[in-house]
Design a protein around this motif. Sequence first.
Motif, PDB file in Angstrom:
ATOM      1  N   LEU B 113       0.850  -1.197   0.000  1.00 50.84           N
ATOM      2  CA  LEU B 113       0.000   0.000   0.000  1.00 50.84           C
ATOM      3  C   LEU B 113       0.884   1.245   0.000  1.00 50.84           C
ATOM      4  N   ILE B 117       0.901   4.241  -2.776  1.00 50.54           N
ATOM      5  CA  ILE B 117       0.672   5.655  -2.443  1.00 50.54           C
ATOM      6  C   ILE B 117       1.805   6.513  -3.035  1.00 50.54           C
ATOM      7  N   HIS B 127      -6.676  10.607  -5.682  1.00 49.66           N
ATOM      8  CA  HIS B 127      -7.724   9.855  -4.980  1.00 49.66           C
ATOM      9  C   HIS B 127      -7.503   8.345  -5.006  1.00 49.66           C
ATOM     10  N   LEU B 128      -7.627   7.752  -3.817  1.00 52.41           N
ATOM     11  CA  LEU B 128      -7.417   6.321  -3.635  1.00 52.41           C
ATOM     12  C   LEU B 128      -8.666   5.744  -2.978  1.00 52.41           C
ATOM     13  N   CYS B 130     -10.476   2.762  -1.348  1.00 55.70           N
ATOM     14  CA  CYS B 130     -10.010   1.520  -0.711  1.00 55.70           C
ATOM     15  C   CYS B 130     -11.192   0.699  -0.230  1.00 55.70           C
ATOM     16  N   THR B 134      -9.107  -3.331   2.940  1.00 52.65           N
ATOM     17  CA  THR B 134      -7.745  -2.913   2.585  1.00 52.65           C
ATOM     18  C   THR B 134      -7.018  -2.472   3.861  1.00 52.65           C
ATOM     19  N   PHE B 137      -4.637   2.953   6.034  1.00 53.09           N
ATOM     20  CA  PHE B 137      -3.758   3.996   5.491  1.00 53.09           C
ATOM     21  C   PHE B 137      -2.765   4.506   6.547  1.00 53.09           C
ATOM     22  N   LYS B 154      -5.210  11.130  -1.031  1.00 53.92           N
ATOM     23  CA  LYS B 154      -6.391  11.034  -0.162  1.00 53.92           C
ATOM     24  C   LYS B 154      -7.047   9.663  -0.239  1.00 53.92           C
ATOM     25  N   PRO B 155      -7.122   8.952   0.890  1.00 53.21           N
ATOM     26  CA  PRO B 155      -7.800   7.656   0.890  1.00 53.21           C
ATOM     27  C   PRO B 155      -9.278   7.803   1.257  1.00 53.21           C
ATOM     28  N   TYR B 156     -10.109   6.953   0.650  1.00 55.01           N
ATOM     29  CA  TYR B 156     -11.536   6.881   1.000  1.00 55.01           C
ATOM     30  C   TYR B 156     -11.859   5.417   1.203  1.00 55.01           C
ATOM     31  N   TYR B 157     -12.146   5.018   2.431  1.00 51.98           N
ATOM     32  CA  TYR B 157     -12.525   3.624   2.699  1.00 51.98           C
ATOM     33  C   TYR B 157     -14.027   3.507   2.566  1.00 51.98           C
TER      34      TYR B 157
END
Lengths: 241, 241
Positions: B113, B117, B127-128, B130, B134, B137, B154-157
């Motif tokens: 990961l 990144i 934008h990531l 997830c 996963t 972060f 920027k992660p978005y789960y």
Amino acid sequence: MISKQQQKYIQSLHNKKYRTEYGQFLVEGEKGISELLHSDYQIIQIYITEEFAQKLPTHKNLMVAPVTQIESVSTYKSNASGIAVVQQKRFEVPENFQGRILILDGLRDPGNLGTIIRLADWYGIEHLICSEDTVEFYNPKVISSTMGSFTRVKPYYLDIHSFMEKYPHPILGADLEGQNVHKWDFPKNMALVIGSESHGISAETERQLTDKVNIPRIGKAESLNAAMATGIILDNMFREI
Amino acid sequence: MISKQQQKYIQSLHNKKYRTEYGQFLVEGEKGISELLHSDYQIIQIYITEEFAQKLPTHKNLMVAPVTQIESVSTYKSNASGIAVVQQKRFEVPENFQGRILILDGLRDPGNLGTIIRLADWYGIEHLICSEDTVEFYNPKVISSTMGSFTRVKPYYLDIHSFMEKYPHPILGADLEGQNVHKWDFPKNMALVIGSESHGISAETERQLTDKVNIPRIGKAESLNAAMATGIILDNMFREI
């Protein structure tokens, strides 16, 4: 069953000192062992679980052992497949290296070396010239991260500076100031140099490069890691369009 | 000096449970801390060595501490630079994702990961997306292997399947049966899906792909790892020729 004496012997092969002294090394896990059985490496002994044995061809030195015993001699935290003791190979340096080869300049991280071996195998590169301070090819972490590709790539540990001095083809290195790799015309015979994780290509090696390429960057990361840069350059080296 | 109470607090942030409860995380090492100081992440406290302090701009929450104390609270085996306690960010999901984005489908390895990144940052992908399974972060191993790039991605789960259902642009995945990535024409707005290390892209996700590409292989390795395949596809995605 793995005898006490065999257990002790296998555990000694966790250390470079004994791998060098005995000229043997360990292969662990399903993928590595399956590929090993299809290679011409000389297998001294393989210990595998009953379950994994059912998926494999027979082999005269194959012995079934309980998972707990295999795990107790494995370098892995968990190993539900098996472990093999294998004879190391020493490859004679060819007089001429045809085609494309890799030169590793002081690579230290076993995972990175393993990834580069796997990449070399993916792109059909057979020869890996390693500086004497490059991490050992037969290190268990290297072997494990090659996912079996160690069986098809030949390492040569030698003085890379004398080697490059005599090498008659272009020697390419990655460099932020180099030419765009997307526009580079890769010769049929050439060497790609890969620097160490922490210091990149050494000053002495840099003076021996004949060409430099860079990987175009759109964003802001300062660098890519050594194995990643190698993969991207190799994809460019072997593309047909 | 790091007080006993502070030491205990920092050590609690080694665990996901407390990172989630307190909404904070750790940044360690020179590169990570330097990039952190140039970001808009809210720094609660930084403890650094005297030597490293001389290389950094001042910061109101910066405190010099002995190496031994820093190492005793670090997740690294050796840490001669410093450690920072930082407020996590939660990014609101935009209504529309313009440009190119990544979707991670069950990536479990923190190093992978982190590498992805760093790659996203190299190619300017912000934008990531997830999947909920996963790896986190803000895991210290992820943060460390991003080499500071965590500050710009920027992660978005979220539930990636509902997300893909509504996503209006092409969704691409790597597949051995896919089209040659060298000949693929990448759209300006699109998502690239990256599967897990052990199982690749899940069956459910695969049904939601609109397109598949493969990376041409010359040699015999069975596969490349998830991060490596991502790097090679991204280099193709952003090439101009």
